[in-house]
Design an enzyme around this catalytic site. Structure first.
Site, short mmCIF file in Angstrom:
data_model
loop_
_atom_site.label_atom_id
_atom_site.label_comp_id
_atom_site.label_asym_id
_atom_site.label_seq_id
_atom_site.Cartn_x
_atom_site.Cartn_y
_atom_site.Cartn_z
N ASN A 15 -2.36 4.33 -4.58
CA ASN A 15 -2.01 5.16 -5.72
C ASN A 15 -2.49 6.59 -5.45
O ASN A 15 -3.21 6.85 -4.48
CB ASN A 15 -2.58 4.60 -7.03
CG ASN A 15 -4.09 4.47 -7.03
OD1 ASN A 15 -4.80 5.30 -6.47
ND2 ASN A 15 -4.60 3.43 -7.68
N GLU A 30 -6.25 7.29 -4.99
CA GLU A 30 -6.77 6.78 -3.72
C GLU A 30 -6.43 7.73 -2.57
O GLU A 30 -7.23 7.93 -1.66
CB GLU A 30 -6.21 5.39 -3.45
CG GLU A 30 -6.80 4.32 -4.37
CD GLU A 30 -6.05 3.00 -4.31
OE1 GLU A 30 -6.64 1.99 -4.76
OE2 GLU A 30 -4.89 2.97 -3.86
N ASP A 70 -0.66 -4.62 -7.93
CA ASP A 70 -0.44 -5.88 -7.21
C ASP A 70 1.03 -6.26 -7.23
O ASP A 70 1.57 -6.74 -6.23
CB ASP A 70 -1.28 -7.00 -7.84
CG ASP A 70 -2.77 -6.75 -7.72
OD1 ASP A 70 -3.19 -6.21 -6.69
OD2 ASP A 70 -3.50 -7.08 -8.66
#
Length: 209
Positions: free
Chosen positions: A92, A95, A164
């Site tokens: 993302n 990150e 996820d």
């Protein structure tokens, strides 16, 4: 993981914060046993998805060595830059910012520079940056960046499991023979569907179709 929800008793509740606790739990024996079982499972597998939550079970050298066998993707919260030469990563935006020490914000030039820099550093075949309400950006060597707007409404119900869902759909699509852009667009739809559901919920094939 402890999720704190806010909202009226008879109204819709939304997650406002998540508190995680835990730490390294894998010794050498556990790690070796996991590696042996992984090697065995890969003989019948069409893809490998690695989720690294910092518990020291997943080691970059182990995953990097397996990457040539099947399409291999990585979701690493803390060691993104240590996994090299895989098929793709789906970090993302925060990150990416943490890995490169930059602030992307709403600046498309910084996003482009960051994506290209990280893709080159990681030596993956593709990099899919998820950007929340701003959608996704897909980077491939030698190809123009593909910007994908969010699927559905930005009035989300619950972000639990969104990342996820994205990487699972992306990996499954690649294992089935999709291009990186096709896989990214499918995963974008899946992410848009799952954030409209409360709690940890699946996306069904019929919904995705």
């Amino acid at each position: 993981k402890m999720r704190i929800l806010a909202g009226a008793v008879h109204g819709q509740r939304q997650q406002i914060v998540r508190m995680d606790s835990g730490g390294p739990l894998a010794g050498n024996a556990i790690r070796q046993a996991a590696n042996d079982r992984l090697l065995s499972a890969l003989r019948k597998a069409d893809g490998l998805l690695t989720s690294d939550y910092g518990y020291d079970l997943v080691r970059p050298d182990m995953v990097n060595a397996l990457a040539a066998k099947v399409p291999a993707t990585i979701d690493s919260r803390f060691r993104l830059t240590e996994f090299h030469g895989l098929t793709a990563a789906t970090p993302n935006e925060p990150e990416v910012e943490a890995a490169l020490g930059v602030r992307i914000g709403d600046d498309p030039s910084v996003l482009e520079s960051a994506g290209r820099s990280l893709l080159k550093q990681l030596k993956h075949q593709a990099l899919l940056i998820t950007r929340g309400k701003d959608g996704m950006a897909l980077f491939e060597p030698g190809r123009k960046t593909v910007h994908i707007p969010i699927h559905g409404s930005d009035e989300i119900a619950d972000v639990t499991g969104a990342g996820d869902t994205v990487i699972a759909t992306f990996t499954l699509a690649l294992a089935a023979g999709a291009s990186y852009e096709e896989a990214a667009r499918l995963s974008n739809c899946a992410g848009g569907i799952v954030v409209m559901k409360h709690g940890t919920r699946p996306v069904y094939a019929a919904e995705l179709a």
